[in-house]
Design a protein around this motif. Structure first.
Motif, mmCIF file in Angstrom:
data_model
loop_
_atom_site.group_PDB
_atom_site.id
_atom_site.type_symbol
_atom_site.label_atom_id
_atom_site.label_comp_id
_atom_site.label_asym_id
_atom_site.label_seq_id
_atom_site.Cartn_x
_atom_site.Cartn_y
_atom_site.Cartn_z
ATOM 1 N N MET A 33 40.982 27.517 36.040
ATOM 2 C CA MET A 33 42.197 27.422 36.835
ATOM 3 C C MET A 33 41.935 26.520 38.036
ATOM 4 N N CYS B 22 40.492 28.112 41.829
ATOM 5 C CA CYS B 22 40.944 29.471 42.065
ATOM 6 C C CYS B 22 39.722 30.272 42.501
ATOM 7 N N GLU C 196 39.711 33.618 43.250
ATOM 8 C CA GLU C 196 39.909 35.067 43.124
ATOM 9 C C GLU C 196 39.866 35.350 41.635
ATOM 10 N N TYR C 197 38.926 36.191 41.209
ATOM 11 C CA TYR C 197 38.765 36.417 39.782
ATOM 12 C C TYR C 197 40.074 36.948 39.197
ATOM 13 N N CYS C 198 40.645 36.208 38.231
ATOM 14 C CA CYS C 198 41.993 36.527 37.776
ATOM 15 C C CYS C 198 42.091 36.639 36.263
ATOM 16 N N HIS D 17 45.599 35.267 42.982
ATOM 17 C CA HIS D 17 44.750 34.088 42.857
ATOM 18 C C HIS D 17 44.383 33.649 44.272
ATOM 19 N N HIS E 87 39.970 32.205 34.444
ATOM 20 C CA HIS E 87 39.840 31.995 35.889
ATOM 21 C C HIS E 87 39.065 30.710 36.194
HETATM 22 CU CU1 CUA Z 1 43.475 32.386 39.319
HETATM 23 CU CU2 CUA Z 1 41.154 32.971 39.399
#
Ligand code: CUA
Length: 312
Positions: free
Chosen positions: A199, A188, A190-192, A153, A196
């Motif tokens: 987040m 967030c 960062e693609y998670c 993340h 996402h």
């Molecule tokens: Cu955690 Cu995007």
């Protein structure tokens, strides 16, 4: 859901102005370089069009030393300027203040929520919160990590112009000192996975006196918030970020199955297994490997199952 990018224009950390200066310098130098290449290119394409220029006029052209030196030196100088501003603002961001003069907060990024855990206060109480509360004009060091079975993340606070990856099994750090009271978004970056975009969290920059009173008090909620009595199970439900994927008061499917009325469909043993070993029996329409297995003592699992089935 709140409005997004709250406080984006605030430049609410001490180094925000430096980062912004480096950004705009980059931006305008890029615009100038782009124009200095594209505008002459279009002009020459028109001026030396094949209908106007004969081959014998251009066949003896070799080079132009003065021009070549100029177009090498000018971009080199520009690069040095960019490097200087980029490097100095990066240094401000990457040089951690002394821990003894800072407040340390541990951040956990997990699919798909943030959790902030403070160092113990004088009476040994440990504050844990979804949203971060910090005093104004104070160095804050964030020590960030994600569980080993999670993904990467990134803790991004646009108003502070700061961002750093949060990596499973590793501790990454970033720091800030906010000089403007207010509430700012944490996202967030960062693609998670599925949620996402949900987040996110908030940072509340509050007056020092208010912060100290809250920190030394042992309230389980944020400053100025009313404490609501919570059962052990509800606390575990919140702490483990269950609501990130499961709706408990509606039939909505967020990521995993809704938990409303789940007690009528499954017994306690099934629900216990579903928490400790989610892939054992995955309901139809859902996939294995999405929910991580949770490890917790028997009494905690029982309390959590109680909360899920009875709301208490
Ligand atoms: Cu955690 Cu995007």
């Amino acid at each position: 859901m709140s409005n997004s990018l709250q406080g984006f224009d605030a430049r609410a950390a001490t180094f925000a102005a430096d980062v912004e200066q480096a950004f705009w310098l980059n931006f305008w130098i890029s615009i100038i370089l782009f124009a200095s290449v594209v505008v002459p290119m279009l002009y020459f394409a028109w001026k030396y069009n094949a209908n106007k220029v004969k081959n014998e006029d251009v066949e003896n052209i070799t080079h132009n030393t003065a021009l070549e030196i100029a177009w090498t030196l000018i971009p080199t100088a520009m690069l040095m300027v960019l490097f200087y501003y980029g490097y100095t603002s990066m240094q401000a961001l990457r040089t951690m203040p002394a821990e003894s003069e800072s407040i340390i907060v541990h951040v956990q990024g997990k699919k798909w929520s943030w959790k902030h855990t403070y160092e113990p206060n004088q009476s040994g109480f440990v504050h844990k919160s979804k949203e971060l509360y910090v005093p104004k004009d104070t160095n804050i060091i964030l020590k960030m990590t994600a569980p080993l079975n999670d993904v990467i993340h990134s803790y991004f606070v646009p108003a502070f112009r700061m961002k750093e990856d949060v990596v499973p099994g590793r501790v990454t750090k970033q720091w800030f000192n906010s000089n403007v009271l207010g509430t700012y978004d944490v996202e967030c970056a960062e693609y998670c996975g599925t949620r996402h975009s949900d987040m996110y969290s908030k940072i509340h920059v509050i007056p020092k006196a208010e912060y100290n009173a809250w920190f030394e008090g042992n309230s389980k909620v944020g400053p100025g918030e009313k404490e609501v009595a919570k059962s052990k199970g509800q606390e575990l439900y919140d702490d483990n970020g269950c609501s990130g994927c499961h709706s408990i008061d509606s039939d909505a499917i967020l990521v995993g199955p809704a938990l409303k009325g789940i007690g009528a469909k499954h017994d306690a043993q099934y629900l216990k297994d579903a928490i400790l070993n989610p892939d054992k029996d995955v309901p139809e329409g859902f996939y294995p490997g999405v929910m991580p297995p949770f490890a917790m003592p028997d009494a905690d699992v029982a309390a959590l199952v109680d909360y899920i089935t009875t709301g208490k």
